[in-house]
Design a protein around this motif. Structure first.
Motif, PDB file in Angstrom:
ATOM      1  N   SER A  30     -33.671  -7.960  -2.038  1.00 33.03           N
ATOM      2  CA  SER A  30     -33.856  -9.065  -1.561  1.00 33.03           C
ATOM      3  C   SER A  30     -32.691  -9.293  -0.596  1.00 33.03           C
ATOM      4  O   SER A  30     -31.288  -8.627  -0.971  1.00 33.03           O
ATOM      5  N   PRO A  31     -31.946 -10.198   0.374  1.00 31.82           N
ATOM      6  CA  PRO A  31     -30.974 -10.248   1.382  1.00 31.82           C
ATOM      7  C   PRO A  31     -29.686 -10.289   1.063  1.00 31.82           C
ATOM      8  O   PRO A  31     -28.322  -9.953   0.891  1.00 31.82           O
ATOM      9  N   LEU A  32     -29.298 -11.410  -0.467  1.00 29.99           N
ATOM     10  CA  LEU A  32     -28.100 -11.784  -0.937  1.00 29.99           C
ATOM     11  C   LEU A  32     -27.782 -10.718  -1.928  1.00 29.99           C
ATOM     12  O   LEU A  32     -29.031  -9.888  -2.899  1.00 29.99           O
ATOM     13  N   PRO A  33     -26.768 -10.697  -2.310  1.00 28.44           N
ATOM     14  CA  PRO A  33     -25.903  -9.658  -3.338  1.00 28.44           C
ATOM     15  C   PRO A  33     -25.964 -10.199  -5.037  1.00 28.44           C
ATOM     16  O   PRO A  33     -26.975 -11.520  -4.906  1.00 28.44           O
ATOM     17  N   GLY A  34     -26.607  -9.420  -5.760  1.00 29.63           N
ATOM     18  CA  GLY A  34     -26.917  -9.414  -7.058  1.00 29.63           C
ATOM     19  C   GLY A  34     -27.228  -9.195  -7.398  1.00 29.63           C
ATOM     20  O   GLY A  34     -26.958  -8.245  -7.562  1.00 29.63           O
ATOM     21  N   VAL A  35     -28.371  -9.107  -8.639  1.00 27.03           N
ATOM     22  CA  VAL A  35     -29.029  -8.768  -9.102  1.00 27.03           C
ATOM     23  C   VAL A  35     -29.985  -7.599  -8.919  1.00 27.03           C
ATOM     24  O   VAL A  35     -30.892  -8.422  -8.405  1.00 27.03           O
ATOM     25  N   GLY A  36     -29.844  -6.034  -9.288  1.00 26.37           N
ATOM     26  CA  GLY A  36     -30.892  -4.947  -8.320  1.00 26.37           C
ATOM     27  C   GLY A  36     -31.644  -4.583  -9.594  1.00 26.37           C
ATOM     28  O   GLY A  36     -31.246  -4.548 -10.470  1.00 26.37           O
ATOM     29  N   ILE A  37     -32.313  -3.699  -8.783  1.00 30.40           N
ATOM     30  CA  ILE A  37     -33.383  -3.060  -9.636  1.00 30.40           C
ATOM     31  C   ILE A  37     -32.570  -1.272  -9.888  1.00 30.40           C
ATOM     32  O   ILE A  37     -31.832  -0.859  -9.036  1.00 30.40           O
ATOM     33  N   ASP A  38     -32.656  -0.351 -11.093  1.00 31.96           N
ATOM     34  CA  ASP A  38     -32.996   1.266 -11.102  1.00 31.96           C
ATOM     35  C   ASP A  38     -33.974   0.858  -9.426  1.00 31.96           C
ATOM     36  O   ASP A  38     -34.797   1.174  -9.361  1.00 31.96           O
ATOM     37  N   ASP A 281     -29.026 -15.549 -20.184  1.00 30.58           N
ATOM     38  CA  ASP A 281     -29.081 -13.683 -20.071  1.00 30.58           C
ATOM     39  C   ASP A 281     -29.810 -13.758 -18.870  1.00 30.58           C
ATOM     40  O   ASP A 281     -29.875 -11.887 -18.792  1.00 30.58           O
ATOM     41  N   GLU A 282     -31.339 -14.528 -18.995  1.00 32.23           N
ATOM     42  CA  GLU A 282     -32.547 -13.292 -17.869  1.00 32.23           C
ATOM     43  C   GLU A 282     -32.871 -14.231 -16.518  1.00 32.23           C
ATOM     44  O   GLU A 282     -33.379 -13.302 -15.492  1.00 32.23           O
ATOM     45  N   LEU A 283     -32.019 -15.371 -16.285  1.00 27.73           N
ATOM     46  CA  LEU A 283     -32.011 -16.639 -14.766  1.00 27.73           C
ATOM     47  C   LEU A 283     -30.567 -16.332 -14.828  1.00 27.73           C
ATOM     48  O   LEU A 283     -29.724 -17.163 -14.938  1.00 27.73           O
ATOM     49  N   SER A 284     -30.472 -15.971 -13.451  1.00 30.25           N
ATOM     50  CA  SER A 284     -29.351 -16.159 -13.014  1.00 30.25           C
ATOM     51  C   SER A 284     -29.497 -17.602 -11.204  1.00 30.25           C
ATOM     52  O   SER A 284     -31.192 -16.750 -10.470  1.00 30.25           O
ATOM     53  N   ILE A 285     -28.872 -17.348 -10.665  1.00 24.84           N
ATOM     54  CA  ILE A 285     -29.431 -18.281  -9.342  1.00 24.84           C
ATOM     55  C   ILE A 285     -27.741 -17.496  -8.319  1.00 24.84           C
ATOM     56  O   ILE A 285     -26.864 -18.019  -8.589  1.00 24.84           O
ATOM     57  N   GLN A 286     -28.223 -17.214  -7.075  1.00 24.01           N
ATOM     58  CA  GLN A 286     -27.780 -16.670  -6.279  1.00 24.01           C
ATOM     59  C   GLN A 286     -27.912 -17.332  -4.973  1.00 24.01           C
ATOM     60  O   GLN A 286     -29.018 -17.849  -4.678  1.00 24.01           O
ATOM     61  N   ALA A 287     -26.734 -17.818  -4.301  1.00 25.14           N
ATOM     62  CA  ALA A 287     -26.478 -19.255  -3.201  1.00 25.14           C
ATOM     63  C   ALA A 287     -25.415 -17.994  -2.169  1.00 25.14           C
ATOM     64  O   ALA A 287     -24.552 -17.655  -2.377  1.00 25.14           O
ATOM     65  N   ASN A 288     -26.262 -18.509  -0.653  1.00 21.71           N
ATOM     66  CA  ASN A 288     -25.302 -18.178   0.187  1.00 21.71           C
ATOM     67  C   ASN A 288     -24.724 -19.515   1.347  1.00 21.71           C
ATOM     68  O   ASN A 288     -26.144 -20.447   1.107  1.00 21.71           O
ATOM     69  N   GLN A 362     -31.502 -18.386  -3.539  1.00 22.47           N
ATOM     70  CA  GLN A 362     -32.632 -17.612  -4.553  1.00 22.47           C
ATOM     71  C   GLN A 362     -32.590 -17.419  -6.187  1.00 22.47           C
ATOM     72  O   GLN A 362     -31.420 -17.689  -6.256  1.00 22.47           O
ATOM     73  N   THR A 363     -33.678 -17.321  -6.693  1.00 23.80           N
ATOM     74  CA  THR A 363     -33.309 -17.341  -7.908  1.00 23.80           C
ATOM     75  C   THR A 363     -33.852 -15.689  -8.801  1.00 23.80           C
ATOM     76  O   THR A 363     -34.666 -15.682  -8.172  1.00 23.80           O
ATOM     77  N   THR A 364     -32.671 -14.639 -10.174  1.00 19.37           N
ATOM     78  CA  THR A 364     -33.663 -13.891  -9.946  1.00 19.37           C
ATOM     79  C   THR A 364     -33.900 -14.178 -11.407  1.00 19.37           C
ATOM     80  O   THR A 364     -32.796 -14.774 -12.519  1.00 19.37           O
ATOM     81  N   HIS A 372     -43.187  -6.394 -21.519  1.00 21.33           N
ATOM     82  CA  HIS A 372     -43.308  -5.613 -20.027  1.00 21.33           C
ATOM     83  C   HIS A 372     -41.727  -5.754 -19.697  1.00 21.33           C
ATOM     84  O   HIS A 372     -41.463  -7.125 -19.381  1.00 21.33           O
ATOM     85  N   GLN A 373     -40.432  -5.286 -18.832  1.00 20.57           N
ATOM     86  CA  GLN A 373     -40.197  -5.498 -18.356  1.00 20.57           C
ATOM     87  C   GLN A 373     -40.206  -5.661 -16.607  1.00 20.57           C
ATOM     88  O   GLN A 373     -41.396  -5.249 -16.211  1.00 20.57           O
ATOM     89  N   ASN A 374     -39.417  -6.731 -16.617  1.00 17.00           N
ATOM     90  CA  ASN A 374     -39.620  -7.433 -14.302  1.00 17.00           C
ATOM     91  C   ASN A 374     -38.837  -7.428 -14.498  1.00 17.00           C
ATOM     92  O   ASN A 374     -37.926  -7.865 -14.555  1.00 17.00           O
ATOM     93  N   HIS A 375     -38.462  -7.431 -13.079  1.00 21.97           N
ATOM     94  CA  HIS A 375     -37.547  -8.150 -12.027  1.00 21.97           C
ATOM     95  C   HIS A 375     -38.689  -9.251 -11.250  1.00 21.97           C
ATOM     96  O   HIS A 375     -38.659  -8.009 -10.132  1.00 21.97           O
ATOM     97  N   PHE A 376     -37.922 -10.472 -11.286  1.00 24.76           N
ATOM     98  CA  PHE A 376     -38.750 -11.495 -10.179  1.00 24.76           C
ATOM     99  C   PHE A 376     -37.259 -12.007  -9.628  1.00 24.76           C
ATOM    100  O   PHE A 376     -36.330 -12.025 -10.573  1.00 24.76           O
ATOM    101  N   VAL A 377     -37.843 -12.250  -7.712  1.00 23.51           N
ATOM    102  CA  VAL A 377     -36.815 -12.755  -7.359  1.00 23.51           C
ATOM    103  C   VAL A 377     -37.686 -13.779  -6.042  1.00 23.51           C
ATOM    104  O   VAL A 377     -38.480 -13.299  -5.382  1.00 23.51           O
ATOM    105  N   PHE A 378     -37.159 -15.357  -6.027  1.00 25.39           N
ATOM    106  CA  PHE A 378     -37.481 -16.013  -5.557  1.00 25.39           C
ATOM    107  C   PHE A 378     -36.916 -16.278  -4.240  1.00 25.39           C
ATOM    108  O   PHE A 378     -36.052 -17.275  -5.143  1.00 25.39           O
ATOM    109  N   GLY A 379     -36.764 -17.477  -3.055  1.00 30.47           N
ATOM    110  CA  GLY A 379     -35.674 -17.628  -2.259  1.00 30.47           C
ATOM    111  C   GLY A 379     -36.082 -18.578  -1.461  1.00 30.47           C
ATOM    112  O   GLY A 379     -37.279 -17.859  -0.435  1.00 30.47           O
TER     113      GLY A 379
END
Length: 775
Positions: A30-38, A281-288, A362-364, A372-379
């Protein structure tokens, strides 16, 4: 950001040992720096350049690194200035030139830096020395407006990623000299970074000096659950790229120009605040949040269609020869041409003052879903811009050096006069809103499915301060979906496939310069409001394979490779249609297509670093259309050319090959080289492909660096080792009547030996070098 993972020792083992696992590269989704994926779970081709890639050939340069190392990227010297190129990826441009169809979104620390008035990208405002990483991703709706072909994502350094002090002094050919410094410090949970650059160059062409002043600073804090970065990016740059020149003049001397001045002054004050907070540990918030203030002044010396009045009254007239020119003081403008005996031109001046504020939230969520492993972003994001645009035209005599001299006579042509209106005073307000979501779900340990979408709203309001024609309100909206999957066929082999849509809303400069009945000066003067431009919509299909392997029986290092296919179809593509060398209008031209092949091979060991990229980019019109191109030798009696489906888009070489190698002669001494090949490309204005294209070319660069001590390094690089003579951009124009070298006196277009081809010549053989001191 690459993360190397190493297995822990097993205490129960009789022979404890560390086992090196493959590097896991994490890519932002996503546009914001934050938690990425492999990276291996991204259903598209992704290319990355780190800070060491940018210094591979000497002084840090994002432009050179993209040109020399990134696949499917070519550079067009539209303005013929090293800091103002068109960066073209898969046939989509990110250009500083108003009038160039923009198809790439460019982000710096989570903020889209395409300028408010024309979605242009001023590469000179991005501080190369402060870049920690650059990712080039293909079409993805999450990156919002303009990501038709993809996005360039720049992440800068901070005191946690860079520590120490570095100073560099460099210089070389064309009177080039530069100084830069950077300093990073980490103290506990706090860190700071600051860097600056001063660059001056006389230029290898006449009247083409550059002066660049850049400053970047970042203050950061990290806690157990949260982090914050406050950064400032500033610039004050004066750039004098001389653009295209008639081929007859270039045959005499490749340093000659055609009608000057060509001055761009760019100033920037850009503040960004980025924050993250880990709720669990699983939920984070990013903002700018950010504020970006941009000032630009452009002065272009051009030929003119103003002429001596046919009545012989000693005045200048409009192009009809009968309507006298009036100045902004209300007086008639005298015939500076002395009845046509003295060549005259005009200095077209424009100023843009844009202030943009905005932010993204955004929230990750990275927890499992149904085991199942999952990576979700909404913003969501909002960007608000206020733009003040001013332009004027000043007539003047052209001297023997082809400089348009100031006269003080500013032309005043009201709207609805039947001629190009000048001056122009316009205010524009942009409001861009976006809501986005992306989810990567591991169906199995080997199969990951990613679904994404973004809803864009663009509101563009214009207010004409000198008349009613330019005032208007425009609103565009669209939801763009994407779906893709990756499958790990083997531990070192992954396949991917995906489909995505994107859109680009017409910009203020396009909306108000799109009436074919009243062409305007490109990039500046606008015309009356037409019925309306449609937004551009892209449909991208992509599939490929990537992997790595070793061949220990032959070489000790590791190979990486990729092979991919892509196709992007655009509906209602917006195109700048030229009616002369400096005037034209924008229109929807139907459908266009960019499709091709991307392949790459890399090899690395302790001493060698090698890469080879080949790209095929087939960029074509898919609709029949008629375009004005009056200086095209194959234009019909009305000055038009006829484009058929399958004709190639100008400025995009079909084939490109990039080969680079570095070798450590000793631990502190590295030598290397780059070879780039680009096939031919058609000139702007030859969309019907009837004229000979710009020939393909090969460029070879060499570089070397030597660490005298751990703190002291010397470097040198040779550009264009073979002194190849080539051009990366061409267009058509009228070279006659101004005394251009190589054009016979009294000649006109159509005279024997008078070519209307204009080209931007590439720089000749050049040598640069410098020293770095680190502590």
């Amino acid at each position: 950001m690459a993360v190397a993972q190493t297995a822990r020792e097993n205490p129960a083992s009789s022979a404890p040992a560390s086992i090196a696992l493959p590097t896991v590269e994490v890519i932002a989704t996503s546009p914001l720096p934050g938690v990425g994926i492999d990276r291996d779970k991204v259903p598209a081709n992704v290319q990355s350049l780190n800070s060491s890639d940018l210094t591979r050939e000497g002084t840090p340069s994002l432009i050179d690194s993209l040109a020399d190392q990134a696949g499917s990227v070519n550079v067009n010297a539209n303005l013929n200035d090293p800091f103002q190129p068109d960066i073209v990826y898969r046939g989509f441009a990110a250009s500083p030139v108003l009038g160039t169809p923009q198809g790439l979104a460019v982000y710096q620390n989570g903020v889209r830096v395409n300028e408010a008035f024309g979605d242009t990208v001023n590469w000179d405002l991005i501080p190369d020395f402060a870049i920690d990483r650059t990712d080039i991703v293909s079409s993805n709706p999450v990156y919002g407006l303009n990501a038709l072909g993809g996005a360039v994502i720049v992440t800068t350094k901070n005191g946690f990623t860079y520590q120490g002090f570095e100073s560099e002094l460099a210089g070389g050919s064309f009177g080039q000299r530069s100084e830069l410094f950077q300093y990073g410090k980490e103290v506990g949970n706090f860190a700071t970074y600051v860097g600056g650059r001063i660059f001056d160059e006389d230029g290898w062409r006449q009247f083409s000096p550059d002066h660049v002043r850049q400053l970047y600073a970042d203050v950061a804090a990290r806690g157990d659950r949260g982090s914050i970065d406050i950064s400032f990016s500033g610039a004050n740059n004066s750039l004098f790229g001389e653009g295209t020149t008639p081929v007859q003049s270039l045959a005499i001397n490749r340093s000659l120009d055609f009608t000057t001045p060509q001055n761009n002054t760019n100033q920037l004050e850009f503040v960004t605040v980025n924050g993250t907070y880990r709720v669990t540990d699983e939920l984070s918030i990013q903002a700018n949040a950010y504020r970006r203030e941009f000032h630009q002044t452009v002065i272009n010396g051009n030929t003119t269609e103003y002429t001596a009045c046919t009545s012989g009254n000693g005045l200048l007239c409009q192009p009809d020869g009968m309507t006298p020119l009036v100045s902004t003081t209300g007086t008639s403008i005298p015939d500076l041409s002395n009845g046509g005996a003295i060549p005259i031109g005009e200095n077209d001046r424009e100023t843009i003052h844009a202030t943009t504020i905005g932010g993204t939230l955004q929230t990750t969520y990275t927890g499992s879903v149904f085991d199942h492993q999952n990576h979700f972003v909404f913003g969501a994001s909002i960007d608000h811009s206020d733009v003040d645009f001013q332009s004027s035209a000043e007539v003047g005599v052209i001297n023997p050096s082809l400089q348009v001299l100031p006269s003080g006579f500013l032309v005043d042509t009201p709207e609805n006069s039947g001629f190009i209106a000048t001056p122009v005073s316009l205010s524009a307000t942009n409001n861009y809103y976006g809501i986005f979501v992306t989810d990567s779900f591991d169906v199995t340990a080997d199969l990951t499915v990613t679904a994404s979408g973004r809803y864009n709203i663009a509101e563009v309001d214009l207010l004409d301060h000198l008349g009613p024609n330019l005032t208007g309100n425009n609103r565009y909206s669209r939801f763009n979906p994407a779906i893709g999957a990756t499958y790990k066929i083997a531990p070192a082999l992954t396949g991917y496939a995906g489909y995505s849509e994107g859109n680009r809303a017409p910009t203020p400069s396009e909306i108000e310069c799109s009436n074919p009945a009243q062409p305007c000066l490109l990039p500046s003067l606008l015309s009356s409001d037409p019925p309306g431009l449609k937004q551009v919509v892209s449909h991208t299909y992509e599939a490929g394979l990537r992997g790595n392997f070793t061949a220990a029986e032959f070489v000790p290092g590791r190979f990486g490779w990729n092979f991919g296919l892509f196709r992007t179809d655009l509906n209602d593509d917006i195109y700048a249609v030229a009616t002369s060398i400096s005037s034209g209008f924008f229109e929807n031209v139907g459908s266009t297509r960019r499709q091709g092949i991307e392949t790459g091979l890399t090899y690395k060991d302790e001493n060698w670093s090698v890469y080879l990229n080949y790209s095929l980019v087939d960029a074509t019109f898919q609709s029949s259309l008629t375009l004005p191109s009056p200086n095209n030798p194959f234009a019909d009696a009305n000055g038009s050319i006829h484009v058929a489906p399958g004709d190639r888009l100008p400025g995009i070489p079909e084939h490109q090959l990039k080969f680079g190698v570095d070798y450590h002669l000793t631990p502190g001494w590295t030598v290397g080289g780059v070879l780039n090949y680009y096939s031919d490309q058609f000139l702007r204005g030859d969309e019907s492909n009837q004229n000979p294209p710009l020939p393909g070319y090969v460029v070879v660069n060499l570089h070397s660096s030597y660490k005298v001590t751990e703190n002291f390094e010397l470097f040198v690089n040779i550009h264009n080792l073979l002194d190849a003579r080539y051009a990366t951009f061409g267009a058509f124009g009228d070279p006659a009547g101004v005394g251009a070298p190589g054009i016979p006196a009294g000649a006109v277009v159509g005279s024997p030996g008078v070519s209307t081809r204009f080209e931007s010549p590439a720089a000749p053989l050049a040598v640069f070098g410098g020293v770095r001191v680190r502590f």
